[in-house]
Motif scaffolding. Structure first.
Motif, PDB file in Angstrom:
ATOM      1  N   ILE A 118       0.588  -1.285   0.138  1.00 35.45           N
ATOM      2  CA  ILE A 118       0.031  -0.034   0.141  1.00 35.45           C
ATOM      3  C   ILE A 118       0.945   1.191   0.014  1.00 35.45           C
ATOM      4  CG2 ILE A 118      -1.640   1.322   1.126  1.00 35.45           C
ATOM      5  CD1 ILE A 118      -2.758  -1.256   2.257  1.00 35.45           C
ATOM      6  N   ASP A 119       1.746   1.316   0.773  1.00 37.25           N
ATOM      7  CA  ASP A 119       2.852   2.515   0.833  1.00 37.25           C
ATOM      8  C   ASP A 119       3.506   2.691  -0.603  1.00 37.25           C
ATOM      9  OD1 ASP A 119       2.342   2.724   3.539  1.00 37.25           O
ATOM     10  OD2 ASP A 119       4.126   1.507   4.249  1.00 37.25           O
ATOM     11  N   TYR A 120       3.775   1.649  -1.208  1.00 34.88           N
ATOM     12  CA  TYR A 120       4.445   1.663  -2.563  1.00 34.88           C
ATOM     13  C   TYR A 120       3.311   2.421  -3.645  1.00 34.88           C
ATOM     14  CZ  TYR A 120       6.672   0.545  -6.905  1.00 34.88           C
ATOM     15  OH  TYR A 120       7.446   0.647  -8.218  1.00 34.88           O
ATOM     16  N   LEU A 171       0.498   4.091  -2.965  1.00 35.22           N
ATOM     17  CA  LEU A 171       0.139   5.454  -2.485  1.00 35.22           C
ATOM     18  C   LEU A 171       1.231   6.549  -3.006  1.00 35.22           C
ATOM     19  CD1 LEU A 171      -1.193   5.203   0.976  1.00 35.22           C
ATOM     20  CD2 LEU A 171      -2.403   5.637  -0.911  1.00 35.22           C
ATOM     21  N   LYS A 172       2.630   6.058  -3.359  1.00 32.89           N
ATOM     22  CA  LYS A 172       3.567   6.870  -3.671  1.00 32.89           C
ATOM     23  C   LYS A 172       3.815   6.720  -5.066  1.00 32.89           C
ATOM     24  CE  LYS A 172       8.434   7.855  -2.582  1.00 32.89           C
ATOM     25  NZ  LYS A 172       9.542   7.562  -1.919  1.00 32.89           N
ATOM     26  N   HIS A 173       3.624   5.526  -5.860  1.00 32.85           N
ATOM     27  CA  HIS A 173       4.093   5.429  -7.104  1.00 32.85           C
ATOM     28  C   HIS A 173       2.892   5.223  -8.093  1.00 32.85           C
ATOM     29  CE1 HIS A 173       7.775   4.236  -4.991  1.00 32.85           C
ATOM     30  NE2 HIS A 173       8.252   4.599  -6.238  1.00 32.85           N
ATOM     31  N   HIS A 174       1.522   5.033  -7.658  1.00 31.89           N
ATOM     32  CA  HIS A 174       0.527   4.993  -8.502  1.00 31.89           C
ATOM     33  C   HIS A 174       0.369   6.294  -9.157  1.00 31.89           C
ATOM     34  CE1 HIS A 174      -3.459   3.887 -10.203  1.00 31.89           C
ATOM     35  NE2 HIS A 174      -3.037   2.923 -10.139  1.00 31.89           N
ATOM     36  N   ARG A 175       0.121   6.206 -10.732  1.00 31.97           N
ATOM     37  CA  ARG A 175      -0.030   7.257 -11.492  1.00 31.97           C
ATOM     38  C   ARG A 175      -1.235   8.272 -11.113  1.00 31.97           C
ATOM     39  NH1 ARG A 175       3.521   7.331 -15.586  1.00 31.97           N
ATOM     40  NH2 ARG A 175       4.566   5.369 -16.127  1.00 31.97           N
ATOM     41  N   SER A 176      -2.191   7.755 -10.538  1.00 33.66           N
ATOM     42  CA  SER A 176      -3.410   8.649 -10.299  1.00 33.66           C
ATOM     43  C   SER A 176      -2.984   9.419  -9.317  1.00 33.66           C
ATOM     44  CB  SER A 176      -4.593   7.565 -10.168  1.00 33.66           C
ATOM     45  OG  SER A 176      -4.269   6.864  -8.777  1.00 33.66           O
ATOM     46  N   GLU A 182      -7.879   6.109  -0.758  1.00 34.66           N
ATOM     47  CA  GLU A 182      -8.659   5.013  -0.311  1.00 34.66           C
ATOM     48  C   GLU A 182      -9.041   3.890  -1.426  1.00 34.66           C
ATOM     49  OE1 GLU A 182     -12.228   6.466   1.401  1.00 34.66           O
ATOM     50  OE2 GLU A 182     -11.320   7.028   3.310  1.00 34.66           O
ATOM     51  N   THR A 183      -9.216   4.568  -2.550  1.00 33.73           N
ATOM     52  CA  THR A 183      -9.551   3.552  -3.626  1.00 33.73           C
ATOM     53  C   THR A 183      -8.023   2.774  -4.200  1.00 33.73           C
ATOM     54  OG1 THR A 183     -10.920   5.127  -4.713  1.00 33.73           O
ATOM     55  CG2 THR A 183      -9.915   3.324  -6.056  1.00 33.73           C
ATOM     56  N   ILE A 184      -7.007   3.416  -4.029  1.00 33.48           N
ATOM     57  CA  ILE A 184      -5.708   2.623  -4.016  1.00 33.48           C
ATOM     58  C   ILE A 184      -5.582   1.519  -2.840  1.00 33.48           C
ATOM     59  CG2 ILE A 184      -3.022   2.830  -4.029  1.00 33.48           C
ATOM     60  CD1 ILE A 184      -3.484   5.327  -5.368  1.00 33.48           C
ATOM     61  N   ILE A 185      -5.732   1.955  -1.451  1.00 34.24           N
ATOM     62  CA  ILE A 185      -5.797   1.077  -0.581  1.00 34.24           C
ATOM     63  C   ILE A 185      -6.621  -0.036  -0.610  1.00 34.24           C
ATOM     64  CG2 ILE A 185      -6.311   0.953   1.814  1.00 34.24           C
ATOM     65  CD1 ILE A 185      -5.476   3.870   2.191  1.00 34.24           C
ATOM     66  N   LEU A 227      -2.381  -7.272  -8.712  1.00 35.01           N
ATOM     67  CA  LEU A 227      -1.621  -6.344  -7.552  1.00 35.01           C
ATOM     68  C   LEU A 227      -0.732  -5.250  -8.065  1.00 35.01           C
ATOM     69  CD1 LEU A 227      -1.130  -5.910  -4.551  1.00 35.01           C
ATOM     70  CD2 LEU A 227       0.156  -7.837  -4.666  1.00 35.01           C
ATOM     71  N   LYS A 228      -0.032  -5.565  -9.260  1.00 35.53           N
ATOM     72  CA  LYS A 228       0.938  -4.849  -9.506  1.00 35.53           C
ATOM     73  C   LYS A 228       0.431  -3.501 -10.292  1.00 35.53           C
ATOM     74  CE  LYS A 228       4.589  -8.408 -10.992  1.00 35.53           C
ATOM     75  NZ  LYS A 228       5.161  -9.260 -12.200  1.00 35.53           N
ATOM     76  N   ASN A 229      -0.732  -3.836 -10.976  1.00 36.44           N
ATOM     77  CA  ASN A 229      -1.640  -2.718 -11.597  1.00 36.44           C
ATOM     78  C   ASN A 229      -2.003  -1.812 -10.413  1.00 36.44           C
ATOM     79  OD1 ASN A 229      -4.577  -1.872 -12.465  1.00 36.44           O
ATOM     80  ND2 ASN A 229      -2.936  -1.656 -14.257  1.00 36.44           N
ATOM     81  N   ALA A 230      -2.586  -2.462  -9.400  1.00 35.69           N
ATOM     82  CA  ALA A 230      -3.064  -1.538  -8.325  1.00 35.69           C
ATOM     83  C   ALA A 230      -1.811  -0.772  -7.616  1.00 35.69           C
ATOM     84  CB  ALA A 230      -4.044  -2.350  -7.452  1.00 35.69           C
ATOM     85  N   MET A 231      -0.860  -1.309  -7.450  1.00 37.41           N
ATOM     86  CA  MET A 231       0.337  -0.470  -7.036  1.00 37.41           C
ATOM     87  C   MET A 231       0.954   0.439  -7.762  1.00 37.41           C
ATOM     88  SD  MET A 231       2.033  -4.034  -4.990  1.00 37.41           S
ATOM     89  CE  MET A 231       3.463  -3.089  -4.728  1.00 37.41           C
ATOM     90  N   GLY A 232       0.844   0.310  -9.289  1.00 41.13           N
ATOM     91  CA  GLY A 232       1.448   1.219  -9.924  1.00 41.13           C
ATOM     92  C   GLY A 232       3.065   0.566 -10.327  1.00 41.13           C
ATOM     93  N   TYR A 233       2.897  -0.793 -10.247  1.00 39.20           N
ATOM     94  CA  TYR A 233       4.270  -1.502 -10.206  1.00 39.20           C
ATOM     95  C   TYR A 233       4.350  -2.073 -11.557  1.00 39.20           C
ATOM     96  CZ  TYR A 233       7.893  -4.464  -8.269  1.00 39.20           C
ATOM     97  OH  TYR A 233       9.056  -4.936  -7.907  1.00 39.20           O
TER      98      TYR A 233
END
Length: 446
Positions: free
Chosen positions: A29-31, A33-38, A139-142, A218-224
């Motif tokens: 989640i930390d990742y 919140l920091k890296h997702h493009r949104s 919250e959506t990312i979490i 999961l990768k997509n949700a993280m922006g990974y």
């Protein structure tokens, strides 16, 4: 010395390559919140809201303009002086020349405009709206990361159980083949076990595919990056205590819709509509503006003369604009804004009831999911006990293969029910956090 350094570097690289960090749910989640493009998009929206407030403030700051023009009067306009003033006939006179040049600088300063003053109040509210939108995206990312993470956890549990079942079928298949060779077993019995073994192998392939898809989700949700390897930790299932059901019922009374960002965004929207009403009403008040002007003007029969023969001029003044009648335009705008504001307040009341219902349903689902999980977990224990007893009886020849296969099928069914209950329980937990508006609290408590 150099040799030792090279060996040390290679050792460090080898260790780091083999020991890739396994991420926990909180780290994922930390990742995200920091890296997702949104996140960047909503951060930019907050920055845009700050610039928008500066734009609104600019309407009450001095406005300076510099204008210049050169006119080539192809046909010079003439005016007529009536007869009797300078002679017995009308006299045509040109009051300008072929070329006119003009340069003027003017400063305008709004002294009073209540509609602008009222509109400035919306700046802080608009920035709050942009911030809440960003928090809602967090919250959506979490939620999305937690959902994908739990799917991976369940699929791993499924793979473990399926592989254990396949090993059981493999062991029995080996025994049955030996018995067939010795003439103490029938080929149909071997085929029955082979069919179950093959079915389990197919289920393992499907589960592996589902696991890979969940990892990509999961990768997509993280922006990974989808091409990079991602290792995540297994976690201990935090199952509620036996008396937590009663605690959940007591906590229900403490539900507060204001915890929901959706609710606070609706409140912000109402505040903006209130300000818009006041702004429209204020447009009926007089507006007072001051100005100062300084310029140069030149005339000539040739272009050079109009530029070289500049003469300056200046003026200061105050402009007062008093709205009298606009064909009921302002009244129509005000009533539209009033109706929007009334509807927004009614929708907020509806949302509050819906949020309460959503929380109540999520709480009920969690309680039922917990009961189902406890029951299915106990049922697995019973199914395993029955299978072990049946397997022992089959080895001693007390029972037949049909009973053995039936008990193994019952165990697989109990495992499937448990996995479904496990997933429903995990999703019900995160759904309750969402309904209660406490997803960020859930994240920090991990």
């Amino acid at each position: 010395m150099k040799k030792h350094i090279v060996i040390l570097i290679l050792s460090v690289l080898s260790v780091s390559a083999k020991a890739q960090e396994r991420l926990s749910l909180k780290q994922c989640i930390d990742y995200g919140l920091k890296h997702h493009r949104s996140t960047l998009v909503y951060r930019n929206n907050q920055e845009a809201a700050r610039y928008q407030s500066k734009e609104a403030l600019a309407a009450y700051l001095p406005n300076v303009n510099l204008n210049g023009s050169i006119d080539d009067n192809l046909i010079v306009q003439q005016s007529v002086i009536p007869a009797g003033i300078f002679g017995p006939t009308d006299l045509k006179v040109a009051f300008t020349k072929k070329f006119n040049s003009n340069v003027v600088a003017q400063v305008d300063q709004t002294i009073f405009d209540q509609s602008l003053i009222t509109g400035l109040k919306a700046n802080k509210v608009a920035q709050q709206q942009a911030q809440l939108n960003g928090e809602q995206n967090d919250e959506t990312i979490i939620y999305n990361i937690s959902n994908a993470y739990y799917q991976i956890f369940v699929y791993r549990q499924q793979l473990t159980l399926l592989q254990s079942n396949r090993e059981t079928y493999q062991q029995q298949l080996n025994i049955s083949k030996l018995q067939l060779e010795k003439g103490v077993a029938m080929e149909s019995d071997v085929n029955k076990i082979q069919v179950n073994y093959n079915n389990t192998s197919s289920q393992i392939l499907a589960a592996e595919s589902d696991l890979e898809l969940a990892q990509n989700q999961l990768k997509n949700a993280m922006g990974y990056s989808l091409t990079d390897s991602l290792q995540i930790q297994n976690f201990e299932l935090d199952e509620p205590a036996a008396d937590q059901t009663q605690i959940s019922f007591r906590d229900f009374a403490s539900f507060n819709a204001a915890n929901r960002i959706d609710y606070r965004l609706a409140e912000v929207n109402i505040a903006l509509l209130d300000i818009d009403q006041a702004r429209i009403r204020a447009t009926s008040l007089p507006k007072l503006t001051a100005y100062a002007r300084y310029g140069y003007i030149g005339f000539g029969d040739r272009l050079g003369e109009s530029i070289s023969g500049f003469s300056d001029y200046s003026a200061i003044g105050i402009k007062l604009a008093i709205p009298i009648f606009d064909g009921f335009k302002r009244n129509s705008q005000y009533n539209q804004a009033r109706i929007k504001q009334v509807n927004a307040r009614e929708n907020l009341k509806l949302d509050q009831e819906n949020f309460h219902l959503e929380y109540d349903n999520a709480r009920t689902k969690l309680i039922k999911a917990q009961s189902s999980l406890d029951m299915d977990k106990r049922n697995i224990g019973l199914a395993e006990s029955v299978f072990k007893s049946t397997d022992l009886q089959y080895q001693k020849g007390v029972t037949d293969l049909t009973d053995w296969l039936n008990s193994q099928y019952s165990l697989k069914e109990a495992q499937s029910n448990y996995l479904n209950s496990l997933y429903n329980f995990l999703i019900a937990k995160i759904d309750l956090e969402k309904a209660n508006g406490t997803l960020k609290t859930f994240h920090t408590s991990l």
